[in-house]
Write a protein that holds these residues in place. Sequence first.
Motif, PDB file in Angstrom:
ATOM      1  N   SER A   1     -32.808  15.048  -2.598  1.00  0.00           N
ATOM      2  CA  SER A   1     -32.924  13.762  -1.882  1.00  0.00           C
ATOM      3  C   SER A   1     -34.231  13.030  -2.485  1.00  0.00           C
ATOM      4  O   SER A   1     -34.274  11.746  -2.579  1.00  0.00           O
ATOM      5  CB  SER A   1     -33.013  14.266  -0.261  1.00  0.00           C
ATOM      6  OG  SER A   1     -31.731  14.506   0.305  1.00  0.00           O
TER       7      SER A   1
ATOM      8  N   GLU B   1     -33.952  20.167  -2.160  1.00  0.00           N
ATOM      9  CA  GLU B   1     -33.988  20.560  -0.843  1.00  0.00           C
ATOM     10  C   GLU B   1     -34.300  21.858  -0.332  1.00  0.00           C
ATOM     11  O   GLU B   1     -34.714  22.099   0.788  1.00  0.00           O
ATOM     12  CB  GLU B   1     -32.482  19.994  -0.043  1.00  0.00           C
ATOM     13  CG  GLU B   1     -32.408  18.441  -0.352  1.00  0.00           C
ATOM     14  CD  GLU B   1     -31.036  17.870   0.307  1.00  0.00           C
ATOM     15  OE1 GLU B   1     -30.194  18.779   0.840  1.00  0.00           O
ATOM     16  OE2 GLU B   1     -30.720  16.808   0.064  1.00  0.00           O
TER      17      GLU B   1
ATOM     18  N   MET C   1     -37.635  17.394   0.957  1.00  0.00           N
ATOM     19  CA  MET C   1     -36.663  16.140   1.200  1.00  0.00           C
ATOM     20  C   MET C   1     -37.579  14.936   0.913  1.00  0.00           C
ATOM     21  O   MET C   1     -36.820  13.862   0.352  1.00  0.00           O
ATOM     22  CB  MET C   1     -36.423  16.065   2.675  1.00  0.00           C
ATOM     23  CG  MET C   1     -35.537  17.287   3.285  1.00  0.00           C
ATOM     24  SD  MET C   1     -34.011  17.310   2.609  1.00  0.00           S
ATOM     25  CE  MET C   1     -33.066  16.129   3.404  1.00  0.00           C
TER      26      MET C   1
ATOM     27  N   LYS D   1     -40.514  20.744   4.854  1.00  0.00           N
ATOM     28  CA  LYS D   1     -39.999  20.370   6.005  1.00  0.00           C
ATOM     29  C   LYS D   1     -41.066  21.046   7.208  1.00  0.00           C
ATOM     30  O   LYS D   1     -40.806  20.501   8.353  1.00  0.00           O
ATOM     31  CB  LYS D   1     -38.722  21.281   6.315  1.00  0.00           C
ATOM     32  CG  LYS D   1     -37.624  20.676   5.625  1.00  0.00           C
ATOM     33  CD  LYS D   1     -36.297  21.676   5.564  1.00  0.00           C
ATOM     34  CE  LYS D   1     -35.466  21.050   4.725  1.00  0.00           C
ATOM     35  NZ  LYS D   1     -34.312  22.083   4.585  1.00  0.00           N
TER      36      LYS D   1
END
Length: 150
Positions: free
Chosen positions: A86, A101, A127, A142
């Motif tokens: 991404s 990812e 991401m 994340k």
Amino acid sequence: PVFAGGLVLVNTGFGKADLWALRPDGRGDVTDTHVAWKCTQGVPIKPSPVASGGLVFMASDSGIATCLEARTGKVVWKERLGGQFSASPILAAGRVYFPDEDGVTTVIRAGEKFEILAANRLDAGCMASPAVAGGSIFLRTKTHLVRIGK
């Protein structure tokens, strides 16, 4: 968009992604007059390409890395990195960094020969596109913001 080889490279994005190379000297609708070339395979939907030394580097959302000649769109090489992408790659110090990812960043030499220099793993997936500043690379996973530098 990316400027390389005297052309503006535009990714058409969502749906069926294509990479269009446009001569920048037109006005109005230049669809029929200023498209130098189009790449229709292996073009990412989310990540943007990067360019260096007359070459364009990109990774498809499904993990296929491609190197194109910026002036012609000719495929120089195409290799599987694996993973899902991404984030856009970044270019620093003659290297292209492709974060996936799952948190693996594959580092290749920015050249006409596909050469993996390293594959580094962070615990949480990536991401967001990395950033480079002050000799460091910043990656937002994340769960954390990670700075890698001297």
